[in-house]
Motif scaffolding. Structure first.
Motif, PDB file in Angstrom:
ATOM      1  N   ASP A  96     -36.610  94.112  58.487  1.00  0.00           N
ATOM      2  CA  ASP A  96     -35.716  95.159  57.997  1.00  0.00           C
ATOM      3  C   ASP A  96     -34.489  95.247  58.894  1.00  0.00           C
ATOM      4  O   ASP A  96     -34.353  94.519  59.877  1.00  0.00           O
ATOM      5  CB  ASP A  96     -36.440  96.513  57.922  1.00  0.00           C
ATOM      6  CG  ASP A  96     -37.128  96.894  59.229  1.00  0.00           C
ATOM      7  OD1 ASP A  96     -36.563  96.578  60.315  1.00  0.00           O
ATOM      8  OD2 ASP A  96     -38.201  97.505  59.183  1.00  0.00           O
ATOM      9  N   ALA A 130     -33.580  97.494  61.025  1.00  0.00           N
ATOM     10  CA  ALA A 130     -33.848  97.896  62.407  1.00  0.00           C
ATOM     11  C   ALA A 130     -34.260  96.692  63.247  1.00  0.00           C
ATOM     12  O   ALA A 130     -33.809  96.536  64.399  1.00  0.00           O
ATOM     13  CB  ALA A 130     -34.926  98.975  62.435  1.00  0.00           C
ATOM     14  N   GLN A 131     -35.112  95.840  62.705  1.00  0.00           N
ATOM     15  CA  GLN A 131     -35.522  94.649  63.447  1.00  0.00           C
ATOM     16  C   GLN A 131     -34.354  93.689  63.634  1.00  0.00           C
ATOM     17  O   GLN A 131     -34.218  93.053  64.684  1.00  0.00           O
ATOM     18  CB  GLN A 131     -36.683  93.959  62.728  1.00  0.00           C
ATOM     19  CG  GLN A 131     -37.992  94.726  62.793  1.00  0.00           C
ATOM     20  CD  GLN A 131     -39.168  93.921  62.267  1.00  0.00           C
ATOM     21  OE1 GLN A 131     -39.072  92.711  62.051  1.00  0.00           O
ATOM     22  NE2 GLN A 131     -40.287  94.592  62.047  1.00  0.00           N
ATOM     23  N   ALA A 188     -32.214  94.998  66.452  1.00  0.00           N
ATOM     24  CA  ALA A 188     -32.841  94.756  67.750  1.00  0.00           C
ATOM     25  C   ALA A 188     -32.682  93.296  68.161  1.00  0.00           C
ATOM     26  O   ALA A 188     -32.421  92.990  69.337  1.00  0.00           O
ATOM     27  CB  ALA A 188     -34.313  95.144  67.695  1.00  0.00           C
TER      28      ALA A 188
END
Length: 216
Positions: free
Chosen positions: A67, A69-70, A73
């Motif tokens: 997603d 967010a990953q 990161a």
């Protein structure tokens, strides 16, 4: 002598690079997945995705990112490691596992108008560079692939779209159609030291013979 040259292959201002080629393959419906430059603040349309570089052949530079967010990161990790963003790509993942749960990587070389199958690798990992621990039936399937070149028409169409007359295309197959990963314009050609050992010697010999026009 200059008069002996017959053609210019892979004209430097015409041949497509990896990013442009993959974008066109998606736009024309050949590839179901798309690719984005990291500098363009990408918003992928399908997940998962992974990071890779535009100009190298080292494969994926991240695991599968499920997603936004990953992805964010992973981008932070990329930057923290001191890596530039200008050659980083975000690639949508395409699952091409066969009925046995294995991924396959087909490769075909183009020499001008000639298409010569090079190898068929099998493996359980989605990032498949070479085949390992081959079973006899897989060796037989690879030999059949070299003998029949079953995707020749589709492969030639991709080479033509990319305006590449010399190189090695790496692809898989999904629902009877090829899914293209890249075209390497400086490919490794042949060695008997490839993974698979003696079981694949006949494959190497067939490819080496096929490179000689008098042998085909």
């Amino acid at each position: 002598p200059q008069e002996d040259w017959k053609a210019v292959l892979n004209h430097p201002t015409a041949a497509l690079r990896r990013y442009e080629m993959l974008r066109r393959l998606h736009a024309t419906g050949i590839n179901p997945f798309n690719v984005y430059r990291l500098t363009d603040d990408p918003a992928p349309q399908r997940w998962p995705v992974f990071l890779r570089t535009e100009n190298e052949h080292s494969g994926a530079q991240s695991g599968l990112l499920e997603d936004a967010a990953q992805l964010a990161a992973a981008v932070r990790d990329w930057e923290t490691a001191g890596r530039g963003r200008e050659h980083a790509l975000v690639v949508e993942f395409c699952d091409t596992r066969d009925a046995d749960g294995l991924y396959r990587k087909y490769s075909v070389l183009r020499f001008g108008e000639r298409l010569i199958p090079r190898h068929l690798f099998f493996g359980p990992a989605w990032m498949l560079k070479v085949g390992r621990n081959l079973k006899p039936e897989q060796v037989a399937l690879e030999a059949e692939f070299l003998a029949t070149n079953p995707h020749a028409d589709q492969v030639r169409a991709v080479f033509d779209l990319a305006r590449i007359e010399y190189g090695r295309i790496d692809y898989s197959v999904r629902d009877g159609r090829i899914v293209v990963w890249e075209i390497n314009t400086n490919p490794h050609l042949a060695t008997f030291r490839d993974f698979g050992g003696e079981a694949r010697h006949a494959v190497h010999r067939r490819f080496t013979a096929a490179r000689n026009p008098k042998a085909v």
